[in-house]
Scaffold this motif. Structure first.
Motif, short mmCIF file in Angstrom:
data_model
loop_
_atom_site.label_atom_id
_atom_site.label_comp_id
_atom_site.label_asym_id
_atom_site.label_seq_id
_atom_site.Cartn_x
_atom_site.Cartn_y
_atom_site.Cartn_z
N HIS A 2 0.82 -1.20 0.00
CA HIS A 2 0.00 0.00 0.00
C HIS A 2 0.86 1.26 0.00
O HIS A 2 1.74 1.43 0.83
N GLY A 3 0.60 2.13 -0.94
CA GLY A 3 1.20 3.45 -0.92
C GLY A 3 2.64 3.56 -1.36
O GLY A 3 3.29 4.55 -1.06
N VAL A 4 3.19 2.57 -2.07
CA VAL A 4 4.58 2.67 -2.49
C VAL A 4 4.72 2.87 -3.99
O VAL A 4 5.80 3.22 -4.45
N GLY A 5 3.69 2.63 -4.77
CA GLY A 5 3.74 2.83 -6.20
C GLY A 5 4.43 1.69 -6.93
O GLY A 5 4.96 0.76 -6.33
N PHE A 6 4.42 1.77 -8.26
CA PHE A 6 4.96 0.70 -9.11
C PHE A 6 6.48 0.57 -8.95
O PHE A 6 6.99 -0.53 -8.75
N ILE A 7 7.19 1.67 -9.06
CA ILE A 7 8.65 1.65 -8.95
C ILE A 7 9.05 1.23 -7.53
O ILE A 7 9.98 0.44 -7.34
N GLY A 8 8.33 1.72 -6.55
CA GLY A 8 8.59 1.33 -5.16
C GLY A 8 8.39 -0.17 -4.95
O GLY A 8 9.16 -0.81 -4.23
N ALA A 9 7.37 -0.73 -5.59
CA ALA A 9 7.12 -2.17 -5.48
C ALA A 9 8.27 -2.97 -6.07
O ALA A 9 8.66 -4.01 -5.52
N ILE A 10 8.82 -2.50 -7.18
CA ILE A 10 9.96 -3.19 -7.80
C ILE A 10 11.18 -3.12 -6.88
O ILE A 10 11.86 -4.13 -6.66
N ILE A 11 11.44 -1.95 -6.33
CA ILE A 11 12.59 -1.78 -5.43
C ILE A 11 12.42 -2.66 -4.19
O ILE A 11 13.36 -3.35 -3.77
N ILE A 12 11.24 -2.63 -3.60
CA ILE A 12 10.97 -3.46 -2.42
C ILE A 12 11.08 -4.94 -2.78
O ILE A 12 11.63 -5.73 -2.01
#
Length: 82
Positions: A2-12
């Motif tokens: 929740h709340g991290v966005g597409f690029i954030g999801a890839i990094i995570i």
């Protein structure tokens, strides 16, 4: 996630896969870490939802994704041994 966005999801996903790789003493590449991390995120989010655990932001998403990725690698290890 929740709340991290597409690029954030890839990094995570990459970080979660890498952490799970180190915990489980495996050796994978960047792409495999990404896949393990993203699938782990789906597993972790599903299980967290079933247990009523809510998580938000980078830290919560990384924790849940890492736990899911460790579970995924553990299950794959059980299947490979058979």
């Amino acid at each position: 996630m929740h709340g991290v966005g597409f690029i954030g999801a890839i990094i995570i996903g990459i970080f979660a896969g890498w952490i799970a790789e180190k915990i489980m003493k495996r050796d994978h590449g960047l792409l495999t870490n990404l896949i393990v991390g993203l699938v782990g995120a789906l597993i972790g989010a599903f299980l967290a939802g079933m247990l009523g655990i809510h998580f938000w932001g980078w830290v919560g998403s990384l924790l849940i994704s890492t736990l899911g990725a460790v579970l995924l690698l553990w299950l794959l290890g059980l299947i490979k041994k058979s």
